[in-house]
Design an enzyme around this catalytic site. Structure first.
Site, PDB file in Angstrom:
ATOM      1  N   CYS A  54       4.309   7.945  -0.711  1.00 33.61           N
ATOM      2  CA  CYS A  54       3.607   8.423   0.426  1.00 33.61           C
ATOM      3  C   CYS A  54       4.091   9.592   1.471  1.00 33.61           C
ATOM      4  O   CYS A  54       5.350   9.457   1.776  1.00 33.61           O
ATOM      5  CB  CYS A  54       3.094   7.188   1.043  1.00 33.61           C
ATOM      6  SG  CYS A  54       1.724   7.688   2.274  1.00 33.61           S
ATOM      7  N   CYS A  58       5.114   6.419   8.448  1.00 36.36           N
ATOM      8  CA  CYS A  58       4.888   5.137   9.168  1.00 36.36           C
ATOM      9  C   CYS A  58       6.405   4.078   9.291  1.00 36.36           C
ATOM     10  O   CYS A  58       6.811   3.765   8.144  1.00 36.36           O
ATOM     11  CB  CYS A  58       3.754   4.249   8.471  1.00 36.36           C
ATOM     12  SG  CYS A  58       2.356   5.199   8.249  1.00 36.36           S
ATOM     13  N   CYS A  61       6.706   0.991   6.669  1.00 40.39           N
ATOM     14  CA  CYS A  61       6.420   0.886   5.293  1.00 40.39           C
ATOM     15  C   CYS A  61       7.358   0.995   4.251  1.00 40.39           C
ATOM     16  O   CYS A  61       7.955   1.974   4.441  1.00 40.39           O
ATOM     17  CB  CYS A  61       5.098   1.901   5.266  1.00 40.39           C
ATOM     18  SG  CYS A  61       4.277   1.733   3.899  1.00 40.39           S
ATOM     19  N   CYS A  98      -9.330  -6.605  -2.079  1.00 41.27           N
ATOM     20  CA  CYS A  98      -9.111  -5.635  -1.170  1.00 41.27           C
ATOM     21  C   CYS A  98      -8.175  -4.622  -1.929  1.00 41.27           C
ATOM     22  O   CYS A  98      -6.776  -4.984  -2.234  1.00 41.27           O
ATOM     23  CB  CYS A  98      -8.389  -6.155   0.240  1.00 41.27           C
ATOM     24  SG  CYS A  98      -7.888  -4.577   1.210  1.00 41.27           S
ATOM     25  N   CYS A 129     -13.055  -4.578  -0.608  1.00 39.15           N
ATOM     26  CA  CYS A 129     -12.626  -3.789   0.646  1.00 39.15           C
ATOM     27  C   CYS A 129     -11.500  -2.671   0.108  1.00 39.15           C
ATOM     28  O   CYS A 129     -10.818  -3.177  -0.767  1.00 39.15           O
ATOM     29  CB  CYS A 129     -11.852  -4.880   1.529  1.00 39.15           C
ATOM     30  SG  CYS A 129     -10.996  -4.054   2.984  1.00 39.15           S
ATOM     31  N   CYS A 189     -12.625  -3.114   8.925  1.00 34.85           N
ATOM     32  CA  CYS A 189     -11.359  -4.064   9.081  1.00 34.85           C
ATOM     33  C   CYS A 189     -10.130  -3.355   9.857  1.00 34.85           C
ATOM     34  O   CYS A 189      -9.908  -2.444   9.245  1.00 34.85           O
ATOM     35  CB  CYS A 189     -11.136  -4.433   7.757  1.00 34.85           C
ATOM     36  SG  CYS A 189      -9.597  -5.544   7.664  1.00 34.85           S
ATOM     37  N   ARG A 261      -7.545 -12.288  11.054  1.00 34.64           N
ATOM     38  CA  ARG A 261      -6.869 -12.557   9.660  1.00 34.64           C
ATOM     39  C   ARG A 261      -5.494 -12.716   9.912  1.00 34.64           C
ATOM     40  O   ARG A 261      -4.981 -11.656  10.733  1.00 34.64           O
ATOM     41  CB  ARG A 261      -7.063 -11.614   8.738  1.00 34.64           C
ATOM     42  CG  ARG A 261      -6.412 -11.855   7.250  1.00 34.64           C
ATOM     43  CD  ARG A 261      -6.743 -10.808   6.404  1.00 34.64           C
ATOM     44  NE  ARG A 261      -8.081 -10.939   5.954  1.00 34.64           N
ATOM     45  CZ  ARG A 261      -8.846 -10.019   6.027  1.00 34.64           C
ATOM     46  NH1 ARG A 261      -8.391  -8.667   6.184  1.00 34.64           N
ATOM     47  NH2 ARG A 261     -10.246  -9.919   5.829  1.00 34.64           N
TER      48      ARG A 261
HETATM   49  N1  SAM Z   1      -2.003   4.239   3.332  1.00 32.36           N
HETATM   50  C1  SAM Z   1      -2.901   3.625   3.799  1.00 32.36           C
HETATM   51  C2  SAM Z   1      -2.923   3.464   5.563  1.00 32.36           C
HETATM   52  O1  SAM Z   1      -1.936   3.582   5.925  1.00 32.36           O
HETATM   53  O2  SAM Z   1      -3.891   3.565   6.062  1.00 32.36           O
HETATM   54  C3  SAM Z   1      -3.351   2.176   3.337  1.00 32.36           C
HETATM   55  C4  SAM Z   1      -2.325   1.177   3.198  1.00 32.36           C
HETATM   56  S1  SAM Z   1      -1.495   0.754   4.448  1.00 32.36           S
HETATM   57  C5  SAM Z   1       0.053  -0.215   3.605  1.00 32.36           C
HETATM   58  C6  SAM Z   1      -2.311  -0.534   5.270  1.00 32.36           C
HETATM   59  C7  SAM Z   1      -1.688  -1.149   6.368  1.00 32.36           C
HETATM   60  O3  SAM Z   1      -0.857  -2.166   6.247  1.00 32.36           O
HETATM   61  C8  SAM Z   1      -0.853  -0.428   7.602  1.00 32.36           C
HETATM   62  O4  SAM Z   1      -1.722   0.317   8.404  1.00 32.36           O
HETATM   63  C9  SAM Z   1       0.043  -1.382   8.203  1.00 32.36           C
HETATM   64  O5  SAM Z   1      -0.851  -2.092   9.222  1.00 32.36           O
HETATM   65  C10 SAM Z   1      -0.021  -2.706   6.978  1.00 32.36           C
HETATM   66  N2  SAM Z   1       1.548  -2.707   6.745  1.00 32.36           N
HETATM   67  C11 SAM Z   1       2.249  -1.831   6.019  1.00 32.36           C
HETATM   68  N3  SAM Z   1       3.471  -2.297   6.058  1.00 32.36           N
HETATM   69  C12 SAM Z   1       3.515  -3.348   6.543  1.00 32.36           C
HETATM   70  C13 SAM Z   1       4.763  -4.015   6.880  1.00 32.36           C
HETATM   71  N4  SAM Z   1       5.783  -3.842   6.473  1.00 32.36           N
HETATM   72  N5  SAM Z   1       4.434  -5.369   7.885  1.00 32.36           N
HETATM   73  C14 SAM Z   1       3.403  -5.499   8.068  1.00 32.36           C
HETATM   74  N6  SAM Z   1       2.159  -4.707   8.037  1.00 32.36           N
HETATM   75  C15 SAM Z   1       2.432  -3.728   7.354  1.00 32.36           C
HETATM   76  C1  DTB Z   2      -3.553  -5.095   6.518  1.00 29.67           C
HETATM   77  O1  DTB Z   2      -3.737  -5.266   7.889  1.00 29.67           O
HETATM   78  N1  DTB Z   2      -2.536  -5.866   5.921  1.00 29.67           N
HETATM   79  C2  DTB Z   2      -2.301  -5.461   4.542  1.00 29.67           C
HETATM   80  C3  DTB Z   2      -3.772  -5.001   4.188  1.00 29.67           C
HETATM   81  N2  DTB Z   2      -4.175  -4.662   5.668  1.00 29.67           N
HETATM   82  C4  DTB Z   2      -3.675  -3.605   3.689  1.00 29.67           C
HETATM   83  C5  DTB Z   2      -1.311  -4.863   4.043  1.00 29.67           C
HETATM   84  C6  DTB Z   2       0.031  -5.770   4.390  1.00 29.67           C
HETATM   85  C7  DTB Z   2       1.321  -4.872   3.823  1.00 29.67           C
HETATM   86  C8  DTB Z   2       2.479  -5.639   3.949  1.00 29.67           C
HETATM   87  C9  DTB Z   2       3.557  -5.004   3.383  1.00 29.67           C
HETATM   88  C10 DTB Z   2       3.624  -4.725   1.865  1.00 29.67           C
HETATM   89  O2  DTB Z   2       2.977  -5.376   1.135  1.00 29.67           O
HETATM   90  O3  DTB Z   2       4.025  -3.677   1.792  1.00 29.67           O
HETATM   91 FE1  SF4 Z   3       1.788   5.792   3.513  1.00 28.25          FE
HETATM   92 FE2  SF4 Z   3       2.448   3.204   4.149  1.00 28.25          FE
HETATM   93 FE3  SF4 Z   3       1.850   4.869   6.266  1.00 28.25          FE
HETATM   94 FE4  SF4 Z   3      -0.117   3.766   4.476  1.00 28.25          FE
HETATM   95  S1  SF4 Z   3       0.853   2.681   5.867  1.00 28.25           S
HETATM   96  S2  SF4 Z   3       0.142   6.087   5.265  1.00 28.25           S
HETATM   97  S3  SF4 Z   3       1.115   3.730   2.379  1.00 28.25           S
HETATM   98  S4  SF4 Z   3       3.555   5.138   4.848  1.00 28.25           S
END
Ligand code: SAM
Ligand code: DTB
Ligand code: SF4
Length: 328
Positions: A54, A58, A61, A98, A129, A189, A261
């Site tokens: 990506c 973030c 992530c 989802c 979702c 959501c 949630r």
């Molecule tokens: N790429 C898209 C975005 O960022 O909108 C969709 C997927 S993203 C992984 C969805 C959400 O997962 C993020 O906005 C964040 O709130 C949550 N998330 C991602 N990595 C996480 C982590 N290591 N711990 C907790 N929540 C996480």
């Molecule tokens: C949300 O609030 N949490 C989910 C979903 N929406 C997409 C994602 C959590 C991701 C946790 C870290 C991972 O699995 O990489």
């Molecule tokens: Fe990309 Fe992860 Fe950020 Fe979603 S949360 S935009 S997958 S870096």
């Protein structure tokens, strides 16, 4: 029942956080019982339909190309694989599926492929979702036309702390996507992540932003940071678990009709901590052994936990209709 408010001041929210723990949980439980069956949880299963590489930065992530996290990348999954995963989730009792993609935003071509997935999953009688990053108003309308039930897009944190976590898109970009989704008539959501080193004021501000939207998000995921080696937030001091429970309780009080949630981070929580979160008003979880890339408690563990707590899983509409017409 009073109408939900959209004018919470920061001071009011901080006063809730400052209540004695028992008083706060009692208030949250009263609000919860006025709006929901207190012994029912909604369960959603997640699937990463496009993983890693990506462009965004973030800080939490595993999927950012800018962090060295040793995650295997995967292109957009074939439709059959997605349908098989959704069917397996339905068999284990999930009523919503989802699908998440590691994109800054989908192209219109990407969107058409995801729409095929949405339609196939709906065909199984499950709610759908997706979380695909930023959307234009036209893309949101296209998803609505295709029958999408929910769009997940988190605020992640307070507007003030946001720049410490993400620099490649702004907090306002997130609000704009959420407005596009809401105006298209898709259920929103939206929630965030706790335990990223933010202050108590940041947690209160994030909940204030969510609660003061023109409509409360129908679903509010509260994630505990899953610390992933190689990400900038790896090694952040852990949040006091009771402060996490308090945040759930405050979310419940501010957004009485929303599903709150208990989201990422359950694998690192004890059953007792999760029970406190349910008592504080959480009534939804991610269900199944994987989140997007991180581990989650398996269905067997969760079924045993629900059994111990006397919690029932919300059914799919089809199952609920069958139960109504045919009895138990
Ligand atoms: N790429 C898209 C975005 O960022 O909108 C969709 C997927 S993203 C992984 C969805 C959400 O997962 C993020 O906005 C964040 O709130 C949550 N998330 C991602 N990595 C996480 C982590 N290591 N711990 C907790 N929540 C996480
Ligand atoms: C949300 O609030 N949490 C989910 C979903 N929406 C997409 C994602 C959590 C991701 C946790 C870290 C991972 O699995 O990489
Ligand atoms: Fe990309 Fe992860 Fe950020 Fe979603 S949360 S935009 S997958 S870096």
């Amino acid at each position: 029942m009073s109408e939900p408010r959209h004018d919470w001041s920061l001071e009011e929210i901080q006063a809730l956080f400052a209540l004695p723990f028992n008083d706060l949980l009692y208030r949250a439980q009263c609000v919860h019982r006025a709006h929901f069956d207190p012994n029912q949880v909604q369960v959603s299963t997640l699937l990463s339909i496009k993983t890693g590489a990506c462009s965004e930065d973030c800080g939490y992530c595993s999927q950012s190309a800018r962090h060295d996290t040793s995650l295997a990348r995967e292109k957009l999954l074939p439709l059959e694989e997605v349908v098989a995963a959704a069917r397996a989730a339905r068999e284990k009792g999930a009523n919503r599926f989802c699908m998440g993609a590691a994109w800054r935003n989908p192209t219109d071509k990407n969107l058409e492929r995801v729409i095929e997935m949405i339609q196939a999953v709906r065909g199984l009688g499950m709610q759908t979702c997706v979380t695909l990053g930023m959307l234009t108003p036209a893309q949101a309308r296209r998803l609505r036309e295709a029958g999408l039930d929910y769009y997940n897009h988190n605020l992640d944190t307070s507007p003030e702390f946001y720049g410490n976590v993400i620099t490649t898109r702004t907090f306002q970009d997130r609000l704009d996507t959420l407005a596009a989704v809401r105006e298209a008539g898709i259920n929103v959501c939206s929630g965030g992540i706790l335990g990223m080193g933010e202050s108590g004021t940041d947690r209160a501000r994030m909940l204030q932003e969510l609660a003061n939207m023109p409509q409360h998000p129908q679903s509010v995921p509260i994630n505990m940071l899953v610390q992933i080696e190689g990400t900038p937030l790896y090694g952040t001091e852990e949040l006091d678990p009771l402060e996490f429970v308090r945040s759930i309780a405050v979310a419940r009080i501010l957004m009485p009709r929303s599903y709150v949630r208990l989201s990422a981070g359950r694998n690192e929580m004890s059953d007792e901590m999760q029970a406190l979160c349910f008592l504080a008003g959480a009534n939804s979880v991610f269900y199944g052994e994987r989140l997007l890339t991180a581990d989650n408690p398996g269905a067997d563990h969760d079924q045993a936990l629900f059994e111990r707590l006397g919690l029932r899983m919300e059914q799919t509409e089809l199952e609920a209709d069958k139960a109504l017409c045919c009895g138990p």
